[in-house]
Design a protein around this motif. Sequence first.
Motif, PDB file in Angstrom:
ATOM      1  N   LYS A 195      -7.411   9.745  -5.899  1.00 38.91           N
ATOM      2  CA  LYS A 195      -7.741  10.259  -7.239  1.00 38.91           C
ATOM      3  C   LYS A 195      -6.927   9.520  -8.299  1.00 38.91           C
ATOM      4  N   TYR A 196      -5.663   9.290  -8.003  1.00 39.43           N
ATOM      5  CA  TYR A 196      -4.797   8.539  -8.914  1.00 39.43           C
ATOM      6  C   TYR A 196      -5.334   7.125  -9.143  1.00 39.43           C
ATOM      7  N   LEU A 197      -5.765   6.453  -8.076  1.00 43.63           N
ATOM      8  CA  LEU A 197      -6.292   5.095  -8.199  1.00 43.63           C
ATOM      9  C   LEU A 197      -7.600   5.063  -8.990  1.00 43.63           C
ATOM     10  N   LEU A 198      -8.410   6.097  -8.844  1.00 39.12           N
ATOM     11  CA  LEU A 198      -9.700   6.139  -9.527  1.00 39.12           C
ATOM     12  C   LEU A 198      -9.565   6.482 -11.007  1.00 39.12           C
ATOM     13  N   GLU A 199      -8.528   7.256 -11.339  1.00 38.92           N
ATOM     14  CA  GLU A 199      -8.406   7.752 -12.717  1.00 38.92           C
ATOM     15  C   GLU A 199      -7.391   6.999 -13.566  1.00 38.92           C
ATOM     16  N   THR A 200      -6.610   6.109 -12.948  1.00 34.52           N
ATOM     17  CA  THR A 200      -5.526   5.452 -13.665  1.00 34.52           C
ATOM     18  C   THR A 200      -5.757   3.950 -13.716  1.00 34.52           C
ATOM     19  N   ASP A 201      -5.962   3.418 -14.912  1.00 38.29           N
ATOM     20  CA  ASP A 201      -6.171   1.977 -15.051  1.00 38.29           C
ATOM     21  C   ASP A 201      -4.885   1.206 -14.753  1.00 38.29           C
ATOM     22  N   ASN A 202      -3.779   1.668 -15.334  1.00 40.54           N
ATOM     23  CA  ASN A 202      -2.507   0.968 -15.148  1.00 40.54           C
ATOM     24  C   ASN A 202      -1.709   1.589 -14.001  1.00 40.54           C
ATOM     25  N   TYR A 203      -2.352   1.678 -12.840  1.00 43.23           N
ATOM     26  CA  TYR A 203      -1.688   2.291 -11.693  1.00 43.23           C
ATOM     27  C   TYR A 203      -0.643   1.343 -11.113  1.00 43.23           C
ATOM     28  N   ILE A 204       0.224   1.879 -10.263  1.00 47.79           N
ATOM     29  CA  ILE A 204       1.208   1.050  -9.560  1.00 47.79           C
ATOM     30  C   ILE A 204       1.442   1.633  -8.174  1.00 47.79           C
ATOM     31  N   LEU A 205       1.485   0.758  -7.167  1.00 55.51           N
ATOM     32  CA  LEU A 205       1.746   1.171  -5.790  1.00 55.51           C
ATOM     33  C   LEU A 205       2.953   0.411  -5.260  1.00 55.51           C
ATOM     34  N   PRO A 206       3.847   1.097  -4.557  1.00 47.85           N
ATOM     35  CA  PRO A 206       5.005   0.420  -3.961  1.00 47.85           C
ATOM     36  C   PRO A 206       4.581  -0.533  -2.844  1.00 47.85           C
ATOM     37  N   SER A 207       5.545  -1.311  -2.348  1.00 49.71           N
ATOM     38  CA  SER A 207       5.286  -2.249  -1.262  1.00 49.71           C
ATOM     39  C   SER A 207       4.930  -1.507   0.028  1.00 49.71           C
ATOM     40  N   PHE A 208       4.215  -2.199   0.905  1.00 50.35           N
ATOM     41  CA  PHE A 208       3.868  -1.687   2.225  1.00 50.35           C
ATOM     42  C   PHE A 208       4.776  -2.355   3.254  1.00 50.35           C
ATOM     43  N   ILE A 209       5.079  -1.647   4.331  1.00 50.66           N
ATOM     44  CA  ILE A 209       5.899  -2.222   5.389  1.00 50.66           C
ATOM     45  C   ILE A 209       5.109  -2.228   6.690  1.00 50.66           C
ATOM     46  N   PHE A 210       4.968  -3.422   7.267  1.00 54.14           N
ATOM     47  CA  PHE A 210       4.269  -3.601   8.540  1.00 54.14           C
ATOM     48  C   PHE A 210       5.284  -3.987   9.613  1.00 54.14           C
ATOM     49  N   ASN A 211       4.934  -3.672  10.839  1.00 55.60           N
ATOM     50  CA  ASN A 211       5.737  -4.085  11.982  1.00 55.60           C
ATOM     51  C   ASN A 211       4.910  -5.041  12.836  1.00 55.60           C
ATOM     52  N   CYS A 212       5.560  -6.114  13.274  1.00 59.57           N
ATOM     53  CA  CYS A 212       4.891  -7.077  14.144  1.00 59.57           C
ATOM     54  C   CYS A 212       5.773  -7.320  15.361  1.00 59.57           C
ATOM     55  N   LYS A 213       5.250  -7.041  16.554  1.00 58.35           N
ATOM     56  CA  LYS A 213       6.046  -7.193  17.759  1.00 58.35           C
ATOM     57  C   LYS A 213       6.209  -8.663  18.155  1.00 58.35           C
ATOM     58  N   THR A 214       5.238  -9.481  17.765  1.00 52.22           N
ATOM     59  CA  THR A 214       5.288 -10.910  18.096  1.00 52.22           C
ATOM     60  C   THR A 214       5.726 -11.702  16.868  1.00 52.22           C
ATOM     61  N   PRO A 215       6.784 -12.519  16.978  1.00 54.76           N
ATOM     62  CA  PRO A 215       7.242 -13.304  15.820  1.00 54.76           C
ATOM     63  C   PRO A 215       6.138 -14.195  15.261  1.00 54.76           C
ATOM     64  N   ILE A 216       6.071 -14.284  13.948  1.00 57.42           N
ATOM     65  CA  ILE A 216       5.082 -15.097  13.244  1.00 57.42           C
ATOM     66  C   ILE A 216       5.700 -16.455  12.931  1.00 57.42           C
ATOM     67  N   LYS A 217       4.952 -17.511  13.187  1.00 60.28           N
ATOM     68  CA  LYS A 217       5.455 -18.858  12.925  1.00 60.28           C
ATOM     69  C   LYS A 217       5.419 -19.141  11.424  1.00 60.28           C
ATOM     70  N   VAL A 218       6.559 -19.582  10.891  1.00 62.65           N
ATOM     71  CA  VAL A 218       6.665 -19.866   9.464  1.00 62.65           C
ATOM     72  C   VAL A 218       7.317 -21.229   9.271  1.00 62.65           C
ATOM     73  N   PHE A 219       6.670 -22.079   8.490  1.00 59.48           N
ATOM     74  CA  PHE A 219       7.224 -23.384   8.145  1.00 59.48           C
ATOM     75  C   PHE A 219       7.871 -23.263   6.763  1.00 59.48           C
ATOM     76  N   THR A 220       9.193 -23.394   6.699  1.00 58.58           N
ATOM     77  CA  THR A 220       9.921 -23.232   5.446  1.00 58.58           C
ATOM     78  C   THR A 220      10.538 -24.559   5.020  1.00 58.58           C
ATOM     79  N   PHE A 221      11.065 -24.566   3.812  1.00 58.19           N
ATOM     80  CA  PHE A 221      11.800 -25.732   3.325  1.00 58.19           C
ATOM     81  C   PHE A 221      12.942 -25.238   2.440  1.00 58.19           C
ATOM     82  N   GLY A 222      13.954 -26.045   2.311  1.00 57.52           N
ATOM     83  CA  GLY A 222      15.094 -25.659   1.488  1.00 57.52           C
ATOM     84  C   GLY A 222      16.127 -24.899   2.296  1.00 57.52           C
ATOM     85  N   SER A 223      17.258 -24.633   1.647  1.00 58.94           N
ATOM     86  CA  SER A 223      18.373 -23.983   2.355  1.00 58.94           C
ATOM     87  C   SER A 223      18.992 -22.849   1.551  1.00 58.94           C
ATOM     88  N   LYS A 224      18.247 -22.265   0.618  1.00 57.41           N
ATOM     89  CA  LYS A 224      18.765 -21.176  -0.201  1.00 57.41           C
ATOM     90  C   LYS A 224      18.720 -19.863   0.569  1.00 57.41           C
TER      91      LYS A 224
END
Length: 407
Positions: free
Chosen positions: A97-126
Motif C-alpha cells: 500500500k505504501y509503494l502504491l500510494e507514495t511517489d517518493n517512497y524509500i526502501l532500505p537495502s536487502f540482504i541475501f545469503n549465498c552459500k557458494t562464493p561468487i567470482k569477482v574481478f576487482t582492481f585497485g587496492s583501496k
Amino acid sequence: MTEEQPQKRSSAEIIVMQRQEDAVNQAFADAATCGARVFQCHVYEQGQRVHLAFCISFEQLLEMAKFQTADKKKHRSNAEDVMNRPIDKSHVNEIAKYLLETDNYILPSFIFNCKTPIKVFTFGSKITQFGYAVLPSNVELYVTDGQHRIKAIEKAVQERPELLNDSATVLVVQEDDIDQIHQDFADCAKNKPIAAALLATFDVSDALSKLTRDISKDLVIFAGRIDKISKTLNKDPDYLFTMNQLRLGMAEFLFGSSQKQVIESRKNQNREQLKVCLEKAKYFYLEFAQHNEGWSLLLTPKSGTSNLDFYKLRQERIDCHSVGLQLISRVGHLIFFQNDFTEEQQNLLIKTLANLGYQRSTSLWENSLLMNDGNGNMKIITQTTAVNKAFRIAVSEVENQTGLLLK
C-alpha cells in the motif's frame, strides 16, 4: 607468540586485476564460458567477512531472490531449520500500500545469503574496491533480510508495473552456517523503532502528522512548547504535550476519534481540505485559550513566559494532560464538523467548553477522568472509556448551558 587473527570469510572468490579494463574483459570472458551475467559491485569488509554490494532493478530482484521461509503449520517445532520467519501477510499488504500510494517512497537495502562464493574481478587496492561479479544462472541467493519488502514489490507491480524499472541495493553475504544466518537476521532486526513523537514529526506523508507538525509551529499556544522527541513528559516543566499527544488531540478534533482505524480511514485528504481543517483547528484552540484560565497563559509566546511550569500545571489541571486535550478536541469536532453553527454560536460553545472547569478539584470529572486514589488525592484516568465518559459529560454540560444541541 602473536595472537592468531580470525580468518576472514568471503562472499566472493576475489581476483585482483591491475587495471579496470582487465577486470571488465576478464569478467565478460569468464561469463561467456558458462552463460553467466556480469554485475558491477563494491567489495568491502565488515565484521570479519567480505561482502558484496549490488544495485539491481526490482525486476532483477524479483527474479533472483530465493526464499526459505518458515511455515506456521510445518515448522512450528523446527523453525530453526529454515532461514527466515513466517510471512506476515498484513505486513506485506502494508508495504505494498505504501509503494502504491507514495511517489517518493524509500526502501532500505536487502540482504541475501549465498552459500557458494561468487567470482569477482576487482582492481585497485583501496579499502572499498570496485569490481565485476560473475553470477551464474543457477546462483542461489536466499533472502536473509527483506522478504516482506520483496513480496510487497511483487504485489505492488501488478497495479504499478513501472516500479520494475526502479532499483534497490542488495548486500550479499556468504554464509553456510544456519545459526549465523539466523543471527544475521536477528541482528538486522535490532534497529530501534521510531518513537511515536518523532514519527509524528517526520512522517509528513501522513496527513494527520503533517497538520500536527504545522500547528505545532504556527500556533502561538503550541510553538516551542511541544516535545517532538520524547515519548512521555514525566516531570519536565518546559513542555505542554509530546508531539504524539498533540497528534491524538488533532485526530479527535478532525475526525472525532483518535482510534487507529478511524485515523487510517481518513488519512487521504487533498491539500485544500487539509488547509481548511488546519485553519479550523487554529481557530478552535486559540478561542479556547482566550476563555480558559490555564490555556490563557499560552497566548503569550514562549519567549515571554520563561517561568511557566507545565509540570505544576499538569498536577493541577486535566486540560494540560493528553486525555484533557482529547476531551476538548472531540467536543471541538462536534462544533466545527458535525453541525452547521454560525460563528457566533461556535464562539459561545467554545467559551462554554473552556469555562467548564478543569482543576483536579472539579467534581464534574469525578469517576470519569478523575478517580479518588483512597488517600484523598484525585488521580487522572487515561483509559479510552474514561475519555468517552468525560466526553458525554462535557457535551451534556455545554448543551445545558447554551441551549444548543451538539448531537
